[in-house]
Design a protein around this motif. Structure first.
Motif, PDB file in Angstrom:
ATOM      1  N   THR A 136      34.368  37.131  47.825  1.00 11.09           N
ATOM      2  CA  THR A 136      35.585  37.552  48.539  1.00 11.09           C
ATOM      3  C   THR A 136      36.559  38.276  47.601  1.00 11.09           C
ATOM      4  O   THR A 136      37.529  38.867  48.058  1.00 11.09           O
ATOM      5  CB  THR A 136      36.326  36.339  49.119  1.00 11.09           C
ATOM      6  OG1 THR A 136      36.720  35.491  48.024  1.00 11.09           O
ATOM      7  CG2 THR A 136      35.436  35.534  50.059  1.00 11.09           C
ATOM      8  N   GLN A 137      36.309  38.186  46.303  1.00 10.66           N
ATOM      9  CA  GLN A 137      37.184  38.739  45.260  1.00 10.66           C
ATOM     10  C   GLN A 137      38.534  38.042  45.213  1.00 10.66           C
ATOM     11  O   GLN A 137      39.462  38.509  44.558  1.00 10.66           O
ATOM     12  CB  GLN A 137      37.346  40.267  45.425  1.00 10.66           C
ATOM     13  CG  GLN A 137      36.000  40.996  45.389  1.00 10.66           C
ATOM     14  CD  GLN A 137      36.130  42.502  45.408  1.00 10.66           C
ATOM     15  OE1 GLN A 137      36.832  43.054  46.233  1.00 10.66           O
ATOM     16  NE2 GLN A 137      35.440  43.175  44.497  1.00 10.66           N
ATOM     17  N   ASP A 138      38.657  36.916  45.925  1.00 11.65           N
ATOM     18  CA  ASP A 138      39.934  36.178  45.968  1.00 11.65           C
ATOM     19  C   ASP A 138      40.294  35.582  44.609  1.00 11.65           C
ATOM     20  O   ASP A 138      41.461  35.547  44.222  1.00 11.65           O
ATOM     21  CB  ASP A 138      39.876  35.053  47.008  1.00 11.65           C
ATOM     22  CG  ASP A 138      39.929  35.593  48.427  1.00 11.65           C
ATOM     23  OD1 ASP A 138      40.310  36.781  48.584  1.00 11.65           O
ATOM     24  OD2 ASP A 138      39.582  34.853  49.366  1.00 11.65           O
ATOM     25  N   ILE A 139      39.273  35.074  43.898  1.00 11.66           N
ATOM     26  CA  ILE A 139      39.537  34.440  42.598  1.00 11.66           C
ATOM     27  C   ILE A 139      39.929  35.507  41.567  1.00 11.66           C
ATOM     28  O   ILE A 139      40.827  35.316  40.767  1.00 11.66           O
ATOM     29  CB  ILE A 139      38.292  33.630  42.145  1.00 11.66           C
ATOM     30  CG1 ILE A 139      38.053  32.462  43.118  1.00 11.66           C
ATOM     31  CG2 ILE A 139      38.452  33.115  40.733  1.00 11.66           C
ATOM     32  CD1 ILE A 139      39.251  31.526  43.311  1.00 11.66           C
ATOM     33  N   THR A 140      39.254  36.648  41.649  1.00 12.50           N
ATOM     34  CA  THR A 140      39.578  37.755  40.754  1.00 12.50           C
ATOM     35  C   THR A 140      41.031  38.181  40.958  1.00 12.50           C
ATOM     36  O   THR A 140      41.772  38.397  39.998  1.00 12.50           O
ATOM     37  CB  THR A 140      38.640  38.953  41.041  1.00 12.50           C
ATOM     38  OG1 THR A 140      37.297  38.486  40.963  1.00 12.50           O
ATOM     39  CG2 THR A 140      38.851  40.069  40.036  1.00 12.50           C
ATOM     40  N   ARG A 141      41.429  38.265  42.244  1.00  8.67           N
ATOM     41  CA  ARG A 141      42.813  38.633  42.565  1.00  8.67           C
ATOM     42  C   ARG A 141      43.784  37.561  42.074  1.00  8.67           C
ATOM     43  O   ARG A 141      44.831  37.866  41.507  1.00  8.67           O
ATOM     44  CB  ARG A 141      42.973  38.817  44.071  1.00  8.67           C
ATOM     45  CG  ARG A 141      43.022  40.273  44.490  1.00  8.67           C
ATOM     46  CD  ARG A 141      43.329  40.383  45.967  1.00  8.67           C
ATOM     47  NE  ARG A 141      42.169  39.973  46.746  1.00  8.67           N
ATOM     48  CZ  ARG A 141      41.228  40.828  47.131  1.00  8.67           C
ATOM     49  NH1 ARG A 141      41.333  42.100  46.845  1.00  8.67           N
ATOM     50  NH2 ARG A 141      40.182  40.412  47.802  1.00  8.67           N
ATOM     51  N   ALA A 142      43.436  36.280  42.331  1.00  6.10           N
ATOM     52  CA  ALA A 142      44.332  35.183  41.948  1.00  6.10           C
ATOM     53  C   ALA A 142      44.546  35.168  40.437  1.00  6.10           C
ATOM     54  O   ALA A 142      45.673  35.011  39.962  1.00  6.10           O
ATOM     55  CB  ALA A 142      43.760  33.844  42.416  1.00  6.10           C
ATOM     56  N   TYR A 143      43.461  35.374  39.689  1.00  6.30           N
ATOM     57  CA  TYR A 143      43.579  35.365  38.227  1.00  6.30           C
ATOM     58  C   TYR A 143      44.253  36.642  37.722  1.00  6.30           C
ATOM     59  O   TYR A 143      44.893  36.638  36.691  1.00  6.30           O
ATOM     60  CB  TYR A 143      42.194  35.190  37.580  1.00  6.30           C
ATOM     61  CG  TYR A 143      41.747  33.736  37.518  1.00  6.30           C
ATOM     62  CD1 TYR A 143      41.528  33.004  38.689  1.00  6.30           C
ATOM     63  CD2 TYR A 143      41.573  33.087  36.302  1.00  6.30           C
ATOM     64  CE1 TYR A 143      41.144  31.676  38.638  1.00  6.30           C
ATOM     65  CE2 TYR A 143      41.188  31.745  36.250  1.00  6.30           C
ATOM     66  CZ  TYR A 143      40.969  31.052  37.417  1.00  6.30           C
ATOM     67  OH  TYR A 143      40.595  29.732  37.368  1.00  6.30           O
ATOM     68  N   GLY A 144      44.045  37.722  38.479  1.00  7.90           N
ATOM     69  CA  GLY A 144      44.633  38.994  38.064  1.00  7.90           C
ATOM     70  C   GLY A 144      43.766  39.766  37.099  1.00  7.90           C
ATOM     71  O   GLY A 144      44.264  40.599  36.330  1.00  7.90           O
ATOM     72  N   ALA A 145      42.465  39.510  37.155  1.00  9.90           N
ATOM     73  CA  ALA A 145      41.551  40.270  36.300  1.00  9.90           C
ATOM     74  C   ALA A 145      41.543  41.719  36.779  1.00  9.90           C
ATOM     75  O   ALA A 145      41.533  41.988  37.976  1.00  9.90           O
ATOM     76  CB  ALA A 145      40.153  39.678  36.361  1.00  9.90           C
ATOM     77  N   ALA A 174      45.905  27.593  36.513  1.00  9.22           N
ATOM     78  CA  ALA A 174      44.886  28.399  37.194  1.00  9.22           C
ATOM     79  C   ALA A 174      44.219  27.585  38.306  1.00  9.22           C
ATOM     80  O   ALA A 174      43.963  26.392  38.150  1.00  9.22           O
ATOM     81  CB  ALA A 174      43.844  28.869  36.195  1.00  9.22           C
ATOM     82  N   THR A 175      43.937  28.250  39.390  1.00  4.96           N
ATOM     83  CA  THR A 175      43.278  27.596  40.506  1.00  4.96           C
ATOM     84  C   THR A 175      41.806  27.335  40.177  1.00  4.96           C
ATOM     85  O   THR A 175      41.188  28.083  39.410  1.00  4.96           O
ATOM     86  CB  THR A 175      43.391  28.460  41.778  1.00  4.96           C
ATOM     87  OG1 THR A 175      42.827  27.711  42.865  1.00  4.96           O
ATOM     88  CG2 THR A 175      42.634  29.768  41.648  1.00  4.96           C
TER      89      THR A 175
END
Lengths: 203, 159
Positions: free
Chosen positions: A124-133, A30-31
């Motif tokens: 930015t919702q980038d982390i949500t997208r990266a994790y796939g929540a 995970a990032t």
């Protein structure tokens, strides 16, 4: 040439705006992130030098199911932060789409409830997208390894949202307990009903 | 405490009397699967909950779809994902909104079993909509909200 540029633009747009239907699977690394906490400071996983791992919880103010789990999220931090697995809560929602989830309201809730863990906003919702929540609440248990933070569990906190069944299966607790004694979680992925993420329009 | 004891039953009574002929049936997952496997009908199955704001906001679109194609072999099912213990609340809600579409409360052993039974790709986020056309072998799940136009398109392309 014009055609080529148009094609290129479409390709770039396609990559940039690809819907986040992938996200992490168990075993992925995970990032880390740098997100704003309710106290105004930014928080990264790397800030927790002594941590053995993390309980990353995508949760929010407005969702009735997130509210139902709030005290259990607080209890997780109380129990596992001293053992090396702190809770890191992230609100994934766009405050324009859901004003209850504004940064100010997050600050109010954290203060009112006395959160002992960071409550971060993913602007930015980038982390949500990266994790796939996809929903709140949605948990990722990460284990710190020399190769990075490895995803060990994805899913629900337990199998009893209503908190009515004393024989509930506590997925996150079981997963972290296993990791703490050098084992792998028996159940590494679960699903539960939750509130869909409020994505930014045109994102 | 005393006031609460009086007020709650009275409130419940009012809800029930308003509810009157509230038609919300309970359905199990196997029963639901069997129902939507009927080859003579296209099923648009919306998964919602009384507590889910975007779900409640889009319910009129499903109602409009059912009303628009009243004479077609289309069946809209509004499947509540509320807890079984909220059955009275779901009935009261359905009565208040006077839904013309069929409203069901799905009973289940666990959320997980239900979610995977409906679609493996569904994360469990609400709202979600399933369209089934057994005759054409179509079964698609969409984890998102729908406008009426989008819903109409979904029906038109899969009917």
């Amino acid at each position: 040439m014009k055609k080529l540029i148009t094609l290129l633009m479409i390709a770039v747009a396609g990559v940039a705006f690809k819907p986040a239907d992938s996200g992490y699977k168990v075993g992925d690394t995970a990032t880390d992130f740098k997100l704003k906490n309710v106290n105004g400071k930014t928080v990264s996983l790397a800030d927790y030098k002594a941590a053995k791992g993390y309980i990353v919880v995508f949760t929010c103010n407005h969702c009735p199911y997130a509210k139902a789990y709030e005290s259990r999220i607080m209890a997780l931090d109380e129990e596992y932060a001293p053992k090396g697995y702190p809770v890191i809560a992230i609100s994934p929602n766009d405050p324009v789409a859901e004003p209850t989830d504004s940064f100010e309201n997050m600050q109010k809730l954290a203060k009112q409830k006395g959160y002992t863990f960071p409550y971060l906003i993913d602007e930015t919702q980038d982390i949500t997208r990266a994790y796939g929540a996809k929903a709140t609440p949605h948990v990722y248990v990460l284990q710190k390894t020399p190769a990075g933070n490895v995803v060990k569990y994805i899913g629900a906190i337990d199998n009893d949202t209503e908190n009515a069944n004393p024989a509930k299966v506590k997925y996150v607790e079981n997963a972290v307990n296993a990791l703490l004694i050098g084992k792998q979680p028996e159940i590494s992925s679960t699903k539960a009903i939750g509130c869909g993420i409020k994505w930014k329009k045109n994102a | 405490m005393f006031a609460k004891r009086i007020i709650l039953p009275v409130l419940a009574l009012i809800c029930y009397s308003v509810a009157g002929v509230a038609q919300v049936k309970k359905i199990s997952l196997p029963q639901l699967q069997k129902r939507i496997s009927n080859r003579d009908t296209v099923y648009v199955v919306n998964f919602w909950a009384t507590w889910c704001k975007p779900c409640v906001a889009e319910l009129p679109n499903f109602e409009k779809l059912q009303a628009t194609y009243k004479s077609k072999p289309l069946k809209v099912l509004l499947v509540s994902m509320d807890f079984e213990s909220k059955y009275p609340a779901v009935k009261a809600f359905a009565a208040k909104h006077q839904f013309k579409s069929e409203v069901l409360l799905v009973t289940r052993k666990s959320d997980q079993e239900l979610i995977d039974g409906i679609d493996k790709e569904w994360s469990g986020a609400l709202p979600g909509t399933l369209i089934v056309n057994a005759k054409k072998g179509i079964r698609k799940f969409e984890e998102r909200e729908f406008t009426y136009e989008e819903l109409n398109k979904l029906y038109q392309t899969n009917k």
